[in-house]
Design an enzyme around this catalytic site. Sequence first.
Site, PDB file in Angstrom:
ATOM      1  N   GLY A 125      31.840  66.980  76.616  1.00 57.87           N
ATOM      2  CA  GLY A 125      30.621  66.238  76.884  1.00 57.87           C
ATOM      3  C   GLY A 125      29.891  66.641  78.142  1.00 57.87           C
ATOM      4  O   GLY A 125      28.893  66.017  78.504  1.00 57.87           O
ATOM      5  N   THR A 129      24.458  69.667  73.463  1.00 55.75           N
ATOM      6  CA  THR A 129      24.407  70.163  72.090  1.00 55.75           C
ATOM      7  C   THR A 129      23.071  69.762  71.498  1.00 55.75           C
ATOM      8  O   THR A 129      22.591  68.649  71.733  1.00 55.75           O
ATOM      9  CB  THR A 129      25.555  69.576  71.255  1.00 55.75           C
ATOM     10  OG1 THR A 129      26.798  70.108  71.723  1.00 55.75           O
ATOM     11  CG2 THR A 129      25.397  69.907  69.780  1.00 55.75           C
ATOM     12  N   HIS A 837      65.557  58.229  98.379  1.00 54.29           N
ATOM     13  CA  HIS A 837      65.517  58.806  99.713  1.00 54.29           C
ATOM     14  C   HIS A 837      64.633  58.025 100.691  1.00 54.29           C
ATOM     15  O   HIS A 837      65.071  57.649 101.784  1.00 54.29           O
ATOM     16  CB  HIS A 837      65.024  60.253  99.642  1.00 54.29           C
ATOM     17  CG  HIS A 837      64.519  60.749 100.948  1.00 54.29           C
ATOM     18  ND1 HIS A 837      65.356  61.181 101.948  1.00 54.29           N
ATOM     19  CD2 HIS A 837      63.261  60.808 101.439  1.00 54.29           C
ATOM     20  CE1 HIS A 837      64.624  61.518 102.988  1.00 54.29           C
ATOM     21  NE2 HIS A 837      63.363  61.311 102.701  1.00 54.29           N
TER      22      HIS A 837
END
Length: 888
Positions: A125, A129, A837
């Site tokens: 998009g 077109t 951790h």
Amino acid sequence: MNTVLPLTADTTLAEVGGKALSLGRLLRAGFPVPPGVVLTTSAYRAYVTEHGLAAVIADALTDVDPADHAALADASTRIRAAFADGRPTRLLATLRPALGELLDRPLAVRSSATAEDLPDLSFAGQQDTFLNVRGPEALRAAIVSCWSSLWTARAIAYRLSHGLADAEVELAVVLQELVPADVSGVLFTANPLTGRRRELVIDATPGLGEALVSGQVEPDQFVVDRAGRVRSQTLGAKSHRTVANRDGGVDTIAATETSGSCLSPAELRTLAGLGGAIEDLCREPQDVEWAIDGDGAPWIVQARPITSLFPVPADVPEDSLWLSFGAVQGVLDPLTPLGQDALLQLFVGLAHFFDLPTDGHTVGFIRPAGDRLWIRMDGLLRTRVGRALLPRILAMVEPGVAATVAELVTDAAPAGTGVRWGTVRRAGRLIAPILRRVPQLVVDPSSYRHTLTGVAEQFEQAVATEFAAAALAPDPRTRLSARVAAIRHSMRAGLPTLLPRFAPIMGPSLPMVQLLRSLAEPLGEEGARLSLEALRALDGNVTAAMDVALWDVAEMVRGDRATSERLRAGEIEDVAADWLAGRLPAPIQESLTDFMQRYGMRAVAEIDLGRPRWREEPAAVLRSLAAFLADRGQGPEAGLAAGRAAARSAIVELARRLGPVRGTQARFLARTLRGLLGARETPKFTLVQALGHAREALLDSGRDLVGEGVLERPGDIAYLTLCELEHLDQRPADAWRATITKRVQAASHHRRRHVPRVLAGDGRAFFEGIGDTDGVITGSPVSPGVVEGVVRVMFDPATATLEAGEILVCPGTDPAWTPLFLTAGGLITEVGGLMTHGSVVAREHGLPAVVGVHDATKRFRTGQRIRLDGTSGRIHAVEPSSADEAVG
């Protein structure tokens, strides 16, 4: 220079762009694609050159901020107006012989950008077109408009947001006969909402599909299987339909003529079959645009990968469940090919230890997908013991995953009733060492921790010796082969060496931590605080020791006025270059070198062998030193001493409140855990040391390969696998360089993916962590305390500075982040749990922390003031009007 090619031409992305490349592939494979040609990128370049548009583009985009919508719109307007002012005088003369009689028919004119319809970036998009284009003048105008749509505001912003330079993108144009569509739409060969790979979604609307693609109409939607059988359907409201007649006219037909379903069962089966065949050809889920003409013939007008789906491990059962290895490790970025390979060797060694099947390169319980590793866990959920224990273990390591697994546990087949003696025998390899060492663990836990440390040091020395021996090989290729063999051997030996000694620590510790928290639970929030406080400042934590050592370097730098002023002034890269060249003042050069010899193999995402280490790129360490110089705090050693005192007080207070019996239990648990849990970081630290030796060796071979022309840079060796490094002679040097370039680009695109915590074999991806409570952002509380401060959202500690007292918000942490903990006021991460951790080290330093906060890096913003409660896990915005207003 070809300016026009037939769609069937076997060409390249650079010449015809993504859309045309895809359509040509489908045409050559026999799919029904409308006939046409492609105007190549050469025509675009010629038009830009002929009209001097490159200078217009550069001038319009100078200093444009991608977040400034007005500036983007202005730049787009200027560029597109310049395109429209030109006239492609020779264009039709070039197109006429190629199009032939198509030139007299209605055409579809579609963009085909060189960065469009790609596996990692669809650009869907972003360019225009044009349909129902008929006649020379209309065609010429449509082509120029198509070219200029490369410069819409949305297309410019999209490229900027994905780190793609405008100069890297060009536009081809596809010219095809327009399908006189009776019905058209979009087909997804995997469900874009759920991710299910065997579930197709078909959107359909009467007439041309452009209104559907642009979101102007509400379609009929069908969810079907690969055979076209409907699982569900929703019929949309259709106010009109627009169709193209064969003579080029356009009709609009009233809604009363389009009530009911757009597609018949036979048409659904046909579309599903086409979609499945296209996916099989392309080997990944596809977003397909289609049309059915008045004669009932289906046509494919576009196909591109569905980039929103996270990849699934290849060839796995649909009912399998996969845990993100990165979420557990606090590393969400993609791993390099070499990094993945080294870790897979680590798990091959684990498979050997448990007598599990392996082909020597891979194991069934860990697979790559999306340049990350995934651990299979549904097998455990099919056993009674696994179903009982795994959610509890995950609750300690990654609570967000635990919540997801709890919901999915019913998807796994019910646990069997029989005893699996093979499983019992394998489990005994870890349970037996634990049982044998229980007396020592109870009587003297610290002594056992030291035993593990000794084993780890011996392993690291053995690895160093092995790589030193490999370096003595007589020629570059023999050295490389010896080094690859050393990586395989050291990685495969790592877990079998360390795990039997580490299991007696972590095996009992996890339930003991949970038991301590359960004992404290009747005391409410205060009990939660005391149970967390009791685990602060544990002895033997190698990462906390690293922070102390780095602070000592900062103290050395503080005594040198010139160097400290350079760091405070932000000359980080210059000071780093001076250290690499040995040009710093002698005491500082020596002090920093000593630190790097011990800890310089650490790095962000240090589990990835392909990632640069601190000793290669020391800017991150120097950035921490600069922050330490600005922080006049007491330093980590004093902080750890205060933490140990606070822990002793918390244990006494907890025991007093719980009473004689439960209090005695709490004291025993706390004492044992404090003796053991400092070793939590030791195995990983040892394996990272081994990776450090491996990386130094491979970089040396990388320099050899640069000399041979195989690599452009020594570090590019990270984008080849171990097997490829053993068989470099099978391909020419330029082919290896092209492979590396492609993998670097793929890794860059994968880095932007939203990474799920859990994947299902059928394609479902689960992203969310712990849910919010009563509208307040909530995570897992892992380090007690309340802090109010300003947020700093960070993604890489090597490129950003944390000011003293700021609350660090990041996706996850590994040891390379922990120097920031000495200046941070608090910590929020998207992944993690009580025993990961970052949580352990946050408690070491008394840093209030909440982890497992879904989308934390998106929901908080740098500069925002918040209050973080590391005991309850609740996070509030701090506003003048209401200090309790939730962030949202």
